[in-house]
Motif scaffolding. Structure first.
Motif, PDB file in Angstrom:
ATOM      1  N   SER A   1       1.332 -10.252  13.751  1.00  0.00           N
ATOM      2  CA  SER A   1       0.178 -10.556  12.901  1.00  0.00           C
ATOM      3  C   SER A   1       0.606 -11.122  11.550  1.00  0.00           C
ATOM      4  N   GLU A   2       0.096 -12.300  11.220  1.00  0.00           N
ATOM      5  CA  GLU A   2       0.375 -12.883   9.917  1.00  0.00           C
ATOM      6  C   GLU A   2      -0.441 -12.140   8.873  1.00  0.00           C
ATOM      7  N   ILE A   3       0.248 -11.663   7.825  1.00  0.00           N
ATOM      8  CA  ILE A   3      -0.451 -10.918   6.770  1.00  0.00           C
ATOM      9  C   ILE A   3      -0.647 -11.744   5.514  1.00  0.00           C
ATOM     10  N   SER A   4       0.172 -12.798   5.350  1.00  0.00           N
ATOM     11  CA  SER A   4       0.075 -13.581   4.123  1.00  0.00           C
ATOM     12  C   SER A   4       0.892 -14.857   4.243  1.00  0.00           C
ATOM     13  N   GLN A   5       0.574 -15.814   3.368  1.00  0.00           N
ATOM     14  CA  GLN A   5       1.408 -16.981   3.122  1.00  0.00           C
ATOM     15  C   GLN A   5       1.601 -17.043   1.617  1.00  0.00           C
ATOM     16  N   VAL A   6       2.855 -17.184   1.197  1.00  0.00           N
ATOM     17  CA  VAL A   6       3.156 -17.181  -0.241  1.00  0.00           C
ATOM     18  C   VAL A   6       4.051 -18.362  -0.587  1.00  0.00           C
TER      19      VAL A   6
ATOM     20  N   ASP B   1       0.824  -1.214   0.000  1.00  0.00           N
ATOM     21  CA  ASP B   1       0.000   0.000   0.000  1.00  0.00           C
ATOM     22  C   ASP B   1       0.858   1.263   0.000  1.00  0.00           C
ATOM     23  N   GLN B   2       1.885   1.262  -0.822  1.00  0.00           N
ATOM     24  CA  GLN B   2       2.787   2.393  -1.020  1.00  0.00           C
ATOM     25  C   GLN B   2       3.549   2.797   0.237  1.00  0.00           C
ATOM     26  N   GLN B   3       3.728   1.829   1.151  1.00  0.00           N
ATOM     27  CA  GLN B   3       4.539   2.070   2.340  1.00  0.00           C
ATOM     28  C   GLN B   3       5.511   0.911   2.508  1.00  0.00           C
ATOM     29  N   LYS B   4       6.768   1.241   2.795  1.00  0.00           N
ATOM     30  CA  LYS B   4       7.755   0.196   3.040  1.00  0.00           C
ATOM     31  C   LYS B   4       7.491  -0.412   4.409  1.00  0.00           C
ATOM     32  N   LYS B   5       7.449  -1.746   4.439  1.00  0.00           N
ATOM     33  CA  LYS B   5       7.159  -2.474   5.679  1.00  0.00           C
ATOM     34  C   LYS B   5       8.279  -3.467   5.962  1.00  0.00           C
ATOM     35  N   HIS B   6       8.616  -3.607   7.240  1.00  0.00           N
ATOM     36  CA  HIS B   6       9.541  -4.647   7.689  1.00  0.00           C
ATOM     37  C   HIS B   6       8.698  -5.888   7.922  1.00  0.00           C
ATOM     38  N   ILE B   7       9.043  -6.964   7.247  1.00  0.00           N
ATOM     39  CA  ILE B   7       8.249  -8.178   7.296  1.00  0.00           C
ATOM     40  C   ILE B   7       9.123  -9.331   7.779  1.00  0.00           C
ATOM     41  N   LYS B   8       8.625 -10.028   8.787  1.00  0.00           N
ATOM     42  CA  LYS B   8       9.291 -11.241   9.247  1.00  0.00           C
ATOM     43  C   LYS B   8       8.780 -12.388   8.392  1.00  0.00           C
ATOM     44  N   VAL B   9       9.705 -13.190   7.879  1.00  0.00           N
ATOM     45  CA  VAL B   9       9.351 -14.316   7.024  1.00  0.00           C
ATOM     46  C   VAL B   9       9.796 -15.600   7.715  1.00  0.00           C
TER      47      VAL B   9
END
Length: 81
Positions: free
Chosen positions: A42-47, A15-23
């Motif tokens: 919070s889990e945002i996705s599984q890819v 959404d046009q914002q850089k996010k730090h994501i734990k994978v």
């Protein structure tokens, strides 16, 4: 299934914002790798990477562009140089 989870962090634009994501690297019972993506707790996705080379979202509602960018960043971490 191996219990060797691989955890790492990426930065991707959502959404046009850089996010730090734990994978967290996981795999299905038949050995196919997939990745759980979290912001905070919070889990945002599984890819996962499909056989045709693109990245698909197994769970979540991120835009296709965000899924592709997350996938590209994951590939940088899990692919040997």
């Amino acid at each position: 299934m191996e219990s060797s989870q691989k955890e790492f962090y990426i930065i991707a634009e959502i959404d046009q914002q850089k996010k730090h994501i734990k994978v967290i690297g996981l795999e299905t019972s038949d050995g196919v790798p997939y990745y759980s993506c979290l912001i905070g707790e919070s889990e945002i996705s599984q890819v996962r990477k499909e056989t045709y080379g693109g990245w698909e979202q197994l769970w979540g509602d991120l835009p296709k562009e965000a899924v592709e960018q997350i996938g590209q960043e994951i590939a940088k971490q899990v692919t040997p140089p």
